[in-house]
Write a protein that holds these residues in place. Structure first.
Motif, PDB file in Angstrom:
ATOM      1  N   ALA A 191      50.464  40.847  41.241  1.00 30.32           N
ATOM      2  CA  ALA A 191      49.395  39.848  41.123  1.00 30.32           C
ATOM      3  C   ALA A 191      49.979  38.436  41.239  1.00 30.32           C
ATOM      4  CB  ALA A 191      48.649  40.009  39.808  1.00 30.32           C
ATOM      5  N   ALA A 192      51.183  38.238  40.707  1.00 36.16           N
ATOM      6  CA  ALA A 192      51.828  36.925  40.817  1.00 36.16           C
ATOM      7  C   ALA A 192      52.137  36.599  42.280  1.00 36.16           C
ATOM      8  CB  ALA A 192      53.104  36.895  39.975  1.00 36.16           C
ATOM      9  N   VAL A 193      52.565  37.600  43.044  1.00 38.79           N
ATOM     10  CA  VAL A 193      52.816  37.399  44.478  1.00 38.79           C
ATOM     11  C   VAL A 193      51.509  37.046  45.173  1.00 38.79           C
ATOM     12  CG1 VAL A 193      53.498  38.546  46.627  1.00 38.79           C
ATOM     13  CG2 VAL A 193      54.833  38.910  44.534  1.00 38.79           C
ATOM     14  N   ARG A 194      50.472  37.792  44.863  1.00 39.85           N
ATOM     15  CA  ARG A 194      49.153  37.550  45.453  1.00 39.85           C
ATOM     16  C   ARG A 194      48.682  36.127  45.159  1.00 39.85           C
ATOM     17  NH1 ARG A 194      44.600  40.894  46.540  1.00 39.85           N
ATOM     18  NH2 ARG A 194      42.656  39.832  46.118  1.00 39.85           N
ATOM     19  N   GLU A 195      48.782  35.708  43.905  1.00 39.80           N
ATOM     20  CA  GLU A 195      48.341  34.373  43.507  1.00 39.80           C
ATOM     21  C   GLU A 195      49.152  33.286  44.196  1.00 39.80           C
ATOM     22  OE1 GLU A 195      45.538  33.682  41.890  1.00 39.80           O
ATOM     23  OE2 GLU A 195      45.230  35.851  41.927  1.00 39.80           O
ATOM     24  N   ALA A 196      50.450  33.508  44.350  1.00 37.60           N
ATOM     25  CA  ALA A 196      51.289  32.518  45.043  1.00 37.60           C
ATOM     26  C   ALA A 196      50.859  32.379  46.503  1.00 37.60           C
ATOM     27  CB  ALA A 196      52.753  32.918  44.947  1.00 37.60           C
ATOM     28  N   SER A 197      50.549  33.495  47.143  1.00 34.95           N
ATOM     29  CA  SER A 197      50.103  33.437  48.546  1.00 34.95           C
ATOM     30  C   SER A 197      48.756  32.736  48.654  1.00 34.95           C
ATOM     31  CB  SER A 197      50.034  34.840  49.141  1.00 34.95           C
ATOM     32  OG  SER A 197      51.340  35.372  49.269  1.00 34.95           O
ATOM     33  N   LEU A 198      47.856  33.035  47.740  1.00 33.67           N
ATOM     34  CA  LEU A 198      46.549  32.375  47.749  1.00 33.67           C
ATOM     35  C   LEU A 198      46.705  30.876  47.516  1.00 33.67           C
ATOM     36  CD1 LEU A 198      44.490  35.034  45.776  1.00 33.67           C
ATOM     37  CD2 LEU A 198      44.282  34.490  48.225  1.00 33.67           C
ATOM     38  N   ALA A 199      47.590  30.495  46.593  1.00 28.25           N
ATOM     39  CA  ALA A 199      47.829  29.075  46.308  1.00 28.25           C
ATOM     40  C   ALA A 199      48.421  28.358  47.519  1.00 28.25           C
ATOM     41  CB  ALA A 199      48.755  28.927  45.099  1.00 28.25           C
ATOM     42  N   ALA A 200      49.144  29.116  48.368  1.00 29.65           N
ATOM     43  CA  ALA A 200      49.757  28.533  49.556  1.00 29.65           C
ATOM     44  C   ALA A 200      48.794  28.499  50.748  1.00 29.65           C
ATOM     45  CB  ALA A 200      51.018  29.310  49.928  1.00 29.65           C
ATOM     46  N   GLY A 201      47.546  28.949  50.542  1.00 34.16           N
ATOM     47  CA  GLY A 201      46.545  28.847  51.602  1.00 34.16           C
ATOM     48  C   GLY A 201      46.107  30.144  52.246  1.00 34.16           C
ATOM     49  N   ALA A 202      46.703  31.266  51.852  1.00 33.03           N
ATOM     50  CA  ALA A 202      46.260  32.552  52.393  1.00 33.03           C
ATOM     51  C   ALA A 202      44.877  32.872  51.835  1.00 33.03           C
ATOM     52  CB  ALA A 202      47.245  33.651  52.015  1.00 33.03           C
ATOM     53  N   THR A 203      44.176  33.750  52.529  1.00 33.01           N
ATOM     54  CA  THR A 203      42.901  34.249  52.021  1.00 33.01           C
ATOM     55  C   THR A 203      42.906  35.763  52.138  1.00 33.01           C
ATOM     56  OG1 THR A 203      41.768  34.137  54.155  1.00 33.01           O
ATOM     57  CG2 THR A 203      41.642  32.177  52.757  1.00 33.01           C
ATOM     58  N   THR A 204      42.077  36.401  51.320  1.00 36.30           N
ATOM     59  CA  THR A 204      41.942  37.850  51.394  1.00 36.30           C
ATOM     60  C   THR A 204      40.526  38.251  51.032  1.00 36.30           C
ATOM     61  OG1 THR A 204      42.811  39.997  50.670  1.00 36.30           O
ATOM     62  CG2 THR A 204      42.758  38.229  49.029  1.00 36.30           C
ATOM     63  N   THR A 205      40.097  39.337  51.606  1.00 41.89           N
ATOM     64  CA  THR A 205      38.788  39.881  51.262  1.00 41.89           C
ATOM     65  C   THR A 205      38.891  40.803  50.065  1.00 41.89           C
ATOM     66  OG1 THR A 205      39.100  41.713  52.801  1.00 41.89           O
ATOM     67  CG2 THR A 205      37.938  39.750  53.627  1.00 41.89           C
ATOM     68  N   GLY A 206      40.112  41.039  49.609  1.00 36.31           N
ATOM     69  CA  GLY A 206      40.310  41.922  48.465  1.00 36.31           C
ATOM     70  C   GLY A 206      40.508  43.353  48.899  1.00 36.31           C
ATOM     71  N   PRO A 207      40.935  44.187  47.992  1.00 37.53           N
ATOM     72  CA  PRO A 207      41.172  45.585  48.366  1.00 37.53           C
ATOM     73  C   PRO A 207      39.860  46.350  48.548  1.00 37.53           C
ATOM     74  CG  PRO A 207      41.644  45.253  46.042  1.00 37.53           C
ATOM     75  CD  PRO A 207      41.336  43.906  46.618  1.00 37.53           C
ATOM     76  N   TYR A 208      39.874  47.238  49.513  1.00 38.89           N
ATOM     77  CA  TYR A 208      38.767  48.149  49.766  1.00 38.89           C
ATOM     78  C   TYR A 208      39.273  49.568  49.593  1.00 38.89           C
ATOM     79  CZ  TYR A 208      36.069  44.398  51.891  1.00 38.89           C
ATOM     80  OH  TYR A 208      35.379  43.240  52.114  1.00 38.89           O
ATOM     81  N   THR A 209      38.443  50.444  49.105  1.00 40.43           N
ATOM     82  CA  THR A 209      38.769  51.855  49.045  1.00 40.43           C
ATOM     83  C   THR A 209      38.498  52.463  50.415  1.00 40.43           C
ATOM     84  OG1 THR A 209      38.189  51.965  46.717  1.00 40.43           O
ATOM     85  CG2 THR A 209      38.219  54.039  47.914  1.00 40.43           C
ATOM     86  N   VAL A 210      39.468  53.178  50.941  1.00 35.44           N
ATOM     87  CA  VAL A 210      39.320  53.822  52.242  1.00 35.44           C
ATOM     88  C   VAL A 210      38.772  55.222  52.012  1.00 35.44           C
ATOM     89  CG1 VAL A 210      40.535  54.644  54.287  1.00 35.44           C
ATOM     90  CG2 VAL A 210      41.226  52.502  53.204  1.00 35.44           C
ATOM     91  N   ARG A 211      37.725  55.555  52.719  1.00 37.36           N
ATOM     92  CA  ARG A 211      37.114  56.875  52.594  1.00 37.36           C
ATOM     93  C   ARG A 211      37.148  57.575  53.931  1.00 37.36           C
ATOM     94  NH1 ARG A 211      32.238  56.902  48.610  1.00 37.36           N
ATOM     95  NH2 ARG A 211      33.054  58.989  48.473  1.00 37.36           N
ATOM     96  N   GLY A 212      37.005  58.852  53.916  1.00 37.08           N
ATOM     97  CA  GLY A 212      37.003  59.606  55.159  1.00 37.08           C
ATOM     98  C   GLY A 212      38.415  60.023  55.541  1.00 37.08           C
ATOM     99  N   GLN A 213      38.634  60.228  56.806  1.00 39.00           N
ATOM    100  CA  GLN A 213      39.925  60.702  57.281  1.00 39.00           C
ATOM    101  C   GLN A 213      40.895  59.534  57.423  1.00 39.00           C
ATOM    102  OE1 GLN A 213      39.133  62.877  60.860  1.00 39.00           O
ATOM    103  NE2 GLN A 213      38.222  64.579  59.748  1.00 39.00           N
ATOM    104  N   SER A 214      41.821  59.459  56.506  1.00 39.29           N
ATOM    105  CA  SER A 214      42.804  58.391  56.520  1.00 39.29           C
ATOM    106  C   SER A 214      44.039  58.839  55.759  1.00 39.29           C
ATOM    107  CB  SER A 214      42.240  57.129  55.860  1.00 39.29           C
ATOM    108  OG  SER A 214      43.236  56.122  55.800  1.00 39.29           O
ATOM    109  N   ASP A 215      45.174  58.274  56.114  1.00 44.18           N
ATOM    110  CA  ASP A 215      46.410  58.543  55.385  1.00 44.18           C
ATOM    111  C   ASP A 215      46.563  57.626  54.183  1.00 44.18           C
ATOM    112  OD1 ASP A 215      47.131  60.488  57.223  1.00 44.18           O
ATOM    113  OD2 ASP A 215      48.270  59.087  58.462  1.00 44.18           O
ATOM    114  N   TYR A 216      45.630  56.683  54.008  1.00 47.22           N
ATOM    115  CA  TYR A 216      45.762  55.676  52.968  1.00 47.22           C
ATOM    116  C   TYR A 216      44.529  55.642  52.086  1.00 47.22           C
ATOM    117  CZ  TYR A 216      49.661  54.610  55.847  1.00 47.22           C
ATOM    118  OH  TYR A 216      50.813  54.750  56.554  1.00 47.22           O
TER     119      TYR A 216
END
Length: 100
Positions: free
Chosen positions: A32-57
């Motif tokens: 979370a600290a890494v995430r916050e540092a990236s956001l503070a530096a100007g990155a953006t994210t839509t946040g984590p999504y749960t992957v459903r269906g046929q996926s390796d992740y």
């Protein structure tokens, strides 16, 4: 302007489930600290999504960064914080079409 898109897929490794709650919480706090540092530096994210269906992740995140170096810095800080030890991952990095 955010000219770099990073799509990150993840799945907990089996060993992740052998950690007790306190160990998992400590790891999540580091990430979370890494995430916050990236956001503070100007990155953006839509946040984590749960992957459903046929996926390796099991999760996917979409991030934007100013450039590929900023995305790489984010990933390096995550791996230095032990993330890759506990999660299988796949990453796609793209730049805006027409960007040099």
């Amino acid at each position: 302007m955010a000219d770099t898109l990073w799509i990150h897929y993840a799945l907990p490794r089996t060993a992740w489930y052998t950690l007790d709650e306190a160990e998992q919480r400590a790891a999540r706090e580091r990430w979370a600290a890494v995430r916050e540092a990236s956001l503070a530096a100007g990155a953006t994210t839509t946040g984590p999504y749960t992957v459903r269906g046929q996926s390796d992740y099991s999760t996917a995140e979409v991030w934007t960064f100013a450039d590929a170096d900023a995305a790489w810095d984010h990933w390096e800080r995550l791996t230095a914080a032990g993330y890759a030890r506990w999660f299988e991952t796949a990453n796609n990095l793209g730049t805006r079409a027409g960007a040099s």
